[in-house]
Design a protein around this motif. Structure first.
Motif, PDB file in Angstrom:
ATOM      1  N   ILE A   1      22.560 -39.746 -42.824  1.00  0.00           N
ATOM      2  CA  ILE A   1      21.544 -39.306 -41.700  1.00  0.00           C
ATOM      3  C   ILE A   1      20.958 -40.530 -41.640  1.00  0.00           C
ATOM      4  O   ILE A   1      20.643 -40.055 -40.213  1.00  0.00           O
ATOM      5  CB  ILE A   1      21.437 -37.766 -41.584  1.00  0.00           C
ATOM      6  CG1 ILE A   1      20.291 -37.482 -41.319  1.00  0.00           C
ATOM      7  CG2 ILE A   1      19.485 -38.349 -43.448  1.00  0.00           C
ATOM      8  CD1 ILE A   1      21.339 -37.009 -39.340  1.00  0.00           C
ATOM      9  N   GLU A   2      20.271 -40.889 -42.386  1.00  0.00           N
ATOM     10  CA  GLU A   2      19.245 -42.317 -42.159  1.00  0.00           C
ATOM     11  C   GLU A   2      19.545 -42.887 -41.139  1.00  0.00           C
ATOM     12  O   GLU A   2      19.034 -42.915 -40.165  1.00  0.00           O
ATOM     13  CB  GLU A   2      18.625 -42.109 -43.523  1.00  0.00           C
ATOM     14  CG  GLU A   2      17.381 -43.690 -42.980  1.00  0.00           C
ATOM     15  CD  GLU A   2      16.862 -44.378 -44.624  1.00  0.00           C
ATOM     16  OE1 GLU A   2      16.208 -45.091 -44.427  1.00  0.00           O
ATOM     17  OE2 GLU A   2      18.072 -43.068 -45.634  1.00  0.00           O
ATOM     18  N   GLN A   3      21.040 -43.172 -41.639  1.00  0.00           N
ATOM     19  CA  GLN A   3      21.648 -45.138 -40.560  1.00  0.00           C
ATOM     20  C   GLN A   3      22.059 -44.328 -39.528  1.00  0.00           C
ATOM     21  O   GLN A   3      21.997 -45.337 -38.393  1.00  0.00           O
ATOM     22  CB  GLN A   3      22.750 -44.652 -41.561  1.00  0.00           C
ATOM     23  CG  GLN A   3      23.331 -47.032 -40.615  1.00  0.00           C
ATOM     24  CD  GLN A   3      22.577 -47.065 -40.528  1.00  0.00           C
ATOM     25  OE1 GLN A   3      21.481 -47.963 -41.309  1.00  0.00           O
ATOM     26  NE2 GLN A   3      22.161 -48.424 -39.977  1.00  0.00           N
ATOM     27  N   GLN A   4      22.943 -42.588 -39.235  1.00  0.00           N
ATOM     28  CA  GLN A   4      23.007 -42.772 -37.704  1.00  0.00           C
ATOM     29  C   GLN A   4      21.583 -42.164 -36.579  1.00  0.00           C
ATOM     30  O   GLN A   4      21.040 -42.828 -35.662  1.00  0.00           O
ATOM     31  CB  GLN A   4      23.278 -41.212 -37.908  1.00  0.00           C
ATOM     32  CG  GLN A   4      24.832 -41.494 -38.966  1.00  0.00           C
ATOM     33  CD  GLN A   4      25.755 -40.065 -38.373  1.00  0.00           C
ATOM     34  OE1 GLN A   4      25.327 -39.207 -37.728  1.00  0.00           O
ATOM     35  NE2 GLN A   4      26.808 -38.962 -39.264  1.00  0.00           N
ATOM     36  N   ILE A   5      20.299 -42.194 -37.194  1.00  0.00           N
ATOM     37  CA  ILE A   5      18.991 -41.712 -37.340  1.00  0.00           C
ATOM     38  C   ILE A   5      18.840 -43.209 -36.416  1.00  0.00           C
ATOM     39  O   ILE A   5      18.351 -43.218 -35.474  1.00  0.00           O
ATOM     40  CB  ILE A   5      18.477 -40.916 -37.729  1.00  0.00           C
ATOM     41  CG1 ILE A   5      18.196 -39.856 -37.246  1.00  0.00           C
ATOM     42  CG2 ILE A   5      16.750 -40.804 -36.263  1.00  0.00           C
ATOM     43  CD1 ILE A   5      17.921 -38.318 -38.171  1.00  0.00           C
ATOM     44  N   ARG A   6      18.819 -44.305 -37.310  1.00  0.00           N
ATOM     45  CA  ARG A   6      18.432 -45.770 -37.057  1.00  0.00           C
ATOM     46  C   ARG A   6      18.760 -46.252 -35.827  1.00  0.00           C
ATOM     47  O   ARG A   6      18.535 -46.967 -35.227  1.00  0.00           O
ATOM     48  CB  ARG A   6      18.815 -46.423 -38.520  1.00  0.00           C
ATOM     49  CG  ARG A   6      17.380 -46.423 -39.548  1.00  0.00           C
ATOM     50  CD  ARG A   6      17.499 -46.859 -40.776  1.00  0.00           C
ATOM     51  NE  ARG A   6      16.638 -46.746 -41.019  1.00  0.00           N
ATOM     52  CZ  ARG A   6      15.004 -47.453 -41.683  1.00  0.00           C
ATOM     53  NH1 ARG A   6      15.252 -48.063 -41.283  1.00  0.00           N
ATOM     54  NH2 ARG A   6      14.761 -46.990 -42.796  1.00  0.00           N
ATOM     55  N   ASP A   7      20.482 -45.499 -36.094  1.00  0.00           N
ATOM     56  CA  ASP A   7      21.152 -46.612 -34.764  1.00  0.00           C
ATOM     57  C   ASP A   7      21.203 -45.497 -33.239  1.00  0.00           C
ATOM     58  O   ASP A   7      21.393 -46.344 -32.718  1.00  0.00           O
ATOM     59  CB  ASP A   7      22.659 -46.061 -35.417  1.00  0.00           C
ATOM     60  CG  ASP A   7      22.800 -47.251 -36.141  1.00  0.00           C
ATOM     61  OD1 ASP A   7      22.562 -47.925 -37.096  1.00  0.00           O
ATOM     62  OD2 ASP A   7      24.420 -46.780 -37.168  1.00  0.00           O
ATOM     63  N   MET A   8      20.782 -44.545 -33.261  1.00  0.00           N
ATOM     64  CA  MET A   8      20.555 -44.188 -32.530  1.00  0.00           C
ATOM     65  C   MET A   8      19.280 -44.624 -31.784  1.00  0.00           C
ATOM     66  O   MET A   8      18.953 -44.962 -30.279  1.00  0.00           O
ATOM     67  CB  MET A   8      20.026 -42.956 -32.319  1.00  0.00           C
ATOM     68  CG  MET A   8      21.118 -41.349 -33.169  1.00  0.00           C
ATOM     69  SD  MET A   8      21.054 -40.342 -33.252  1.00  0.00           S
ATOM     70  CE  MET A   8      23.191 -39.590 -33.688  1.00  0.00           C
ATOM     71  N   ILE A   9      18.418 -44.808 -32.507  1.00  0.00           N
ATOM     72  CA  ILE A   9      16.411 -45.556 -31.932  1.00  0.00           C
ATOM     73  C   ILE A   9      17.658 -46.530 -31.560  1.00  0.00           C
ATOM     74  O   ILE A   9      16.315 -46.907 -30.452  1.00  0.00           O
ATOM     75  CB  ILE A   9      15.943 -45.227 -33.023  1.00  0.00           C
ATOM     76  CG1 ILE A   9      15.467 -43.607 -33.196  1.00  0.00           C
ATOM     77  CG2 ILE A   9      14.332 -45.984 -32.880  1.00  0.00           C
ATOM     78  CD1 ILE A   9      14.547 -43.573 -35.090  1.00  0.00           C
ATOM     79  N   MET A  10      17.934 -47.530 -32.775  1.00  0.00           N
ATOM     80  CA  MET A  10      18.262 -48.754 -31.752  1.00  0.00           C
ATOM     81  C   MET A  10      18.949 -49.224 -30.597  1.00  0.00           C
ATOM     82  O   MET A  10      18.936 -49.435 -29.655  1.00  0.00           O
ATOM     83  CB  MET A  10      18.810 -49.574 -33.113  1.00  0.00           C
ATOM     84  CG  MET A  10      18.518 -49.774 -34.982  1.00  0.00           C
ATOM     85  SD  MET A  10      16.908 -50.893 -34.261  1.00  0.00           S
ATOM     86  CE  MET A  10      17.451 -52.365 -34.492  1.00  0.00           C
ATOM     87  N   GLN A  11      19.379 -48.126 -30.315  1.00  0.00           N
ATOM     88  CA  GLN A  11      20.210 -48.139 -29.241  1.00  0.00           C
ATOM     89  C   GLN A  11      19.269 -47.958 -28.004  1.00  0.00           C
ATOM     90  O   GLN A  11      19.505 -48.858 -26.797  1.00  0.00           O
ATOM     91  CB  GLN A  11      21.137 -46.961 -28.613  1.00  0.00           C
ATOM     92  CG  GLN A  11      21.592 -46.602 -27.651  1.00  0.00           C
ATOM     93  CD  GLN A  11      23.282 -48.054 -27.733  1.00  0.00           C
ATOM     94  OE1 GLN A  11      23.264 -48.772 -29.108  1.00  0.00           O
ATOM     95  NE2 GLN A  11      23.586 -48.065 -26.665  1.00  0.00           N
ATOM     96  N   PHE A  12      18.267 -46.939 -27.954  1.00  0.00           N
ATOM     97  CA  PHE A  12      17.087 -47.161 -26.862  1.00  0.00           C
ATOM     98  C   PHE A  12      16.153 -48.869 -26.903  1.00  0.00           C
ATOM     99  O   PHE A  12      15.903 -49.339 -25.990  1.00  0.00           O
ATOM    100  CB  PHE A  12      16.588 -46.031 -27.077  1.00  0.00           C
ATOM    101  CG  PHE A  12      17.141 -45.054 -26.671  1.00  0.00           C
ATOM    102  CD1 PHE A  12      17.979 -44.194 -24.917  1.00  0.00           C
ATOM    103  CD2 PHE A  12      18.110 -44.076 -27.328  1.00  0.00           C
ATOM    104  CE1 PHE A  12      18.032 -43.194 -24.771  1.00  0.00           C
ATOM    105  CE2 PHE A  12      18.724 -43.013 -26.931  1.00  0.00           C
ATOM    106  CZ  PHE A  12      19.436 -42.476 -25.884  1.00  0.00           C
ATOM    107  N   ILE A  13      15.653 -48.859 -28.249  1.00  0.00           N
ATOM    108  CA  ILE A  13      14.225 -49.423 -28.225  1.00  0.00           C
ATOM    109  C   ILE A  13      14.952 -51.129 -28.056  1.00  0.00           C
ATOM    110  O   ILE A  13      14.017 -51.940 -28.243  1.00  0.00           O
ATOM    111  CB  ILE A  13      13.700 -49.533 -29.689  1.00  0.00           C
ATOM    112  CG1 ILE A  13      14.287 -50.026 -30.559  1.00  0.00           C
ATOM    113  CG2 ILE A  13      12.992 -47.937 -29.403  1.00  0.00           C
ATOM    114  CD1 ILE A  13      13.217 -49.435 -32.053  1.00  0.00           C
ATOM    115  N   THR A  14      15.971 -51.233 -28.012  1.00  0.00           N
ATOM    116  CA  THR A  14      16.622 -53.337 -28.241  1.00  0.00           C
ATOM    117  C   THR A  14      16.823 -53.054 -26.343  1.00  0.00           C
ATOM    118  O   THR A  14      16.611 -54.389 -26.519  1.00  0.00           O
ATOM    119  CB  THR A  14      17.698 -53.072 -28.439  1.00  0.00           C
ATOM    120  OG1 THR A  14      18.866 -51.983 -27.970  1.00  0.00           O
ATOM    121  CG2 THR A  14      18.163 -53.327 -30.177  1.00  0.00           C
TER     122      THR A  14
END
Length: 816
Positions: free
Chosen positions: A144-157
């Motif tokens: 779950i931690e990695q999935q949420i990080r990936d979701m966040i990175m999709q936007f803030i990049t």
């Protein structure tokens, strides 16, 4: 209390949007997205809620605002349904979340898109990302931690995304995952703002003064402290105005923060974000100004013509009628002579099309009328026998020659008349093309086409009479003393062996002469061998070759032209191409195992052009012979004496018909040019205007179409709107102030994406703690490297159709 900075910015954007909407264009400012990043229960949703303010629709789950008549919300998964009650919106969010993720804290990369329409907000995309978590709960997956990080990175990049890195004050700032993620995608700190929440929940005797003064773990844009509503305040329906007032009292009364109270709180955060939006709008204005100026320049000349335009002015109508007729005459002549200002690059038209008719189509039609060799010999033999009658003739009768020649000359009438028809059709098409510029005046266009077309039809009968007269002239006297005619003596001396040697010598001379090159599709290749393919064909006097491409390096096949003929093939129902085929008269295979070679072109004109080229190479079209004629020909036999007479007359007929064909091919274009084309040009120049005046009311002819009236009004309105839009952009440029970016700070306290973090030494003058029992030194392993992931779970997009009241809308935050 609403967001005053936003309220000041909204009128400026509305002015700009009004300027663009007045000319029917969208004002695509592409305002930055605002993404809130932080751990669970860090106060992300409350930060978004306070930023938007009470004038916008915020924090759907807690119903903090009341809809006014011009405000509503729409979900992407419920298209067309407007929500005007927050209870329904909250229930829809909770219900959709349960449908997608389940009721046990599951997650999903599928976003819930909510669009909020209001006249009091900007076109912004606010993204309430899920909180960063470490331990899976309920139905959450192990990663779950990695999935949420990936979701966040999709936007803030994204470079257009402003990052609000939210960290609670009662946790260790050095362990902030929000700051670490922001640092990975924004190492220069150009779009990262630190937000410290829950300052009112810190242990007694501790504060975050060093952090808020940007001394501890500094950021280029610094930190802003905020105090959000507690759960008790939320449950008690405490409104935002009261919450902001309480926040201000907190900073003014707290001994550690009162000296910087003006730089803290939600209003300060609003001001910074508003200024960032203002900077973005100012950066966008030069491109808009350039676009509007180019459009204004393009319309200047046309708008000047329309300014002061009076549709019912008789003098204007007379002047415009003269101009239109003159322009029509010039356009027609240019299309025929080939010097038009608007050159057609798609297909042949006008003079070029007529030229092809004269020199390709007409010669091809002449050859199609030629008689089959066996049929010709049979007719000659019958003519000789019928002339001799009951007696057996000793000499070759010249009457047989004249009878056969006249029969062949009569056959020329059909292709000559057909040539006139094709030229007439192209002239009419040219008239219609030239009259397109008269479409502003429908009556004038209709009358012009009618008058000119009627004249063309009148000249048609005269041209056909003259063409038939040419044929009759040829029939009236058979000139056997023509210098190119071989005569009886030469015809008798010519032997078949001499013919073959001459033909062979001629072929050897022309073997390297290329007649035509171009792309053709071989249509009858089986699907098992790849289906129809396009090749580059080269036609010479000896062969037809095709290559892989137009570089002519890889030859696929070479087909000799001996015993080949051409025939048409019916266009298939599923094919858009036009097809003809080549076959062997001796029923042999033409290409590999195929008895015929089917070749396809994009248009019928291309087919006719290729058949004309094949004709020049000696590949003649197939002659259709009836079964009765075939039977009589097959049963026909000649004695040697008769065969010599037939051969002599055959040579004479070939020689004389070559003279006639040469004469007809030369006279036909000249006759048509004189009687048709030049006459029509003279008629348009000299008589069209008089014909139009005599056709009826000239004022009625110049009544403009409704489309032209709308076009004139639109040009004038757009021209004025563009000038106003440029003035508004100038006002916005002078009424807004750009705040420069803060200078860089030392961010070495946080390493790269793959290294560990380094903590600065504690401040000697401020031995305060962020929370009881904690030190500002970093703890824990570094987060995993940056990886792109699926789309984030909650993206409140603003790209929706304009609302009826105002094309502004602000998507609210959606807390998880």
């Amino acid at each position: 209390m609403g967001n005053r900075g936003m309220e000041e910015l909204i009128p400026l954007v509305n002015k700009l949007q009004d300027a663009f909407s007045s000319i029917g264009q969208a004002c695509n400012l592409d305002l930055p997205q605002i993404a809130v990043v932080g751990g669970q229960s860090a106060g992300k949703s409350s930060v978004l809620e306070n930023f938007v303010g009470s004038t916008a629709i915020t924090n759907l789950c807690y119903m903090l605002s009341i809809f006014i008549l011009s405000e509503w919300a729409e979900f992407l998964h419920c298209k067309g349904k407007k929500f005007t009650d927050f209870d329904e919106v909250r229930q829809e969010i909770e219900g959709e979340t349960d449908r997608v993720t389940g009721a046990n804290k599951g997650i999903s990369p599928i976003p819930i898109n909510l669009r909020v329409y209001s006249p009091n907000v900007l076109n912004l995309t606010l993204i309430d990302l899920p909180g960063i978590t470490k331990v899976p709960v309920g139905d959450q997956p192990a990663d779950i931690e990695q999935q949420i990080r990936d979701m966040i990175m999709q936007f803030i990049t994204r470079e257009s995304c402003l990052i609000l890195a939210v960290t609670p004050a009662n946790t260790d700032l050095a362990n902030s995952d929000a700051l670490k993620l922001a640092k990975d995608v924004d190492p220069q700190g150009l779009r990262t703002i630190g937000v410290i929440t829950k300052l009112d929940l810190m242990d007694e005797g501790t504060d975050a003064r060093d952090v808020l003064e940007n001394k501890l773990l500094p950021l280029r844009r610094g930190y802003i402290g905020v105090v959000n509503r507690s759960q008790k305040d939320i449950d008690g329906r405490k409104d935002i105005k009261a919450a902001l007032e309480a926040e201000r009292k907190f900073f003014l009364s707290h001994p550690a923060y009162r000296h910087m109270a003006e730089k803290m709180g939600t209003p300060r955060l609003q001001k910074i974000l508003n200024q960032q939006l203002t900077n973005h709008i100012r950066d966008t204005l030069p491109a808009f100004r350039s676009k509007l100026q180019s459009q204004l320049l393009a319309l200047d000349k046309e708008a000047e013509e329309y300014r002061g335009y009076r549709p019912d002015d008789p003098s204007r109508k007379t002047k415009q009628l003269l101009q239109m007729v003159q322009q029509f005459s010039v356009d027609f002549e240019k299309r025929i002579e080939g010097s038009g200002d608007q050159v057609d690059t798609v297909e042949l038209s006008g003079g070029a099309k007529i030229n092809r008719i004269f020199h390709e189509r007409f010669p091809f039609e002449l050859v199609k009328m030629e008689c089959d060799e066996k049929e010709m010999r049979r007719e000659i033999s019958y003519a000789i026998k019928n002339i001799h009658g009951i007696r057996t003739g000793l000499f070759t009768p010249d009457m047989a020659f004249e009878a056969i020649v006249k029969k062949q000359v009569i056959k020329l009438k059909e292709p000559c008349v057909k040539c006139v028809d094709m030229v007439i059709q192209e002239l009419i098409n040219t008239v219609r093309q030239c009259s397109n510029k008269l479409e502003c005046f429908p009556r004038l266009r209709e009358e012009t086409e009618r008058i000119v077309t009627s004249h063309i039809r009148d000249r048609e009968s005269r041209a056909k009479d003259q063409v038939l007269l040419l044929i009759d002239i040829q029939l009236s006297y058979i000139n056997t003393n023509h210098e190119d005619f071989i005569g009886f003596a030469n015809a008798q001396q010519r032997s078949s062996q001499t013919n073959k040697s001459q033909s062979s010598a001629g072929n050897q001379v022309s073997i390297c002469h290329v007649i035509r090159k171009g792309w053709l599709t071989i249509n009858n290749i089986s699907i098992m061998k790849g289906g129809a393919k396009e090749y580059w064909f080269v036609l010479t006097a000896e062969s037809l070759s095709w290559f892989k491409d137009d570089e002519e390096k890889e030859k696929k096949y070479m087909l000799p032209l001996d015993n080949l003929k051409v025939r048409d093939v019916e266009k298939s129902f599923m094919s858009s191409k036009h097809i003809f085929c080549i076959f062997n008269t001796e029923s042999r295979n033409v290409y590999k195992d195929n008895r015929t070679l089917e070749l396809a072109c994009d248009s019928q004109d291309d087919v006719d052009s290729w058949k004309s080229s094949l004709l020049r190479a000696g590949v003649y079209p197939e002659k259709t012979i009836t079964s009765e004629t075939t039977t009589s020909t097959d049963n026909f036999s000649m004695d040697p004496q008769l065969e010599r007479k037939v051969e002599t007359i055959r040579n004479l007929v070939d020689s004389y018909m070559a003279i006639v064909n040469k004469c007809i091919r030369d006279l036909m274009p000249k006759t048509i040019m004189h009687l048709m084309i030049n006459n029509v040009k003279d008629f348009i120049n000299a008589e069209l205007l008089a014909q139009l005046y005599s056709a009826g009311d000239q004022n009625a002819l110049m009544d403009e179409s409704q489309e032209q009236a709308l076009r004139r009004d639109e040009v004038l309105r757009t021209h004025q709107a563009l000038k106003e839009a440029l003035a508004i952009i100038g006002d916005i440029s002078t009424s807004t102030i750009t705040v420069p970016l803060p200078p860089p700070v030392d961010t070495s306290w946080m390493g790269g994406s793959t290294g560990g973090r380094r903590s600065p030494p504690p401040s000697p003058t401020a031995p305060r703690r962020m929370s009881s029992g904690q030190r500002p030194a970093p703890r824990g392993a570094p987060p995993p490297p940056n990886r792109p992931g699926p789309l984030g779970p909650f993206n409140n997009s603003a790209d929706s159709p304009q609302a009826p009241s105002r094309p502004n809308r602000a998507p609210p935050s959606i807390p998880r």
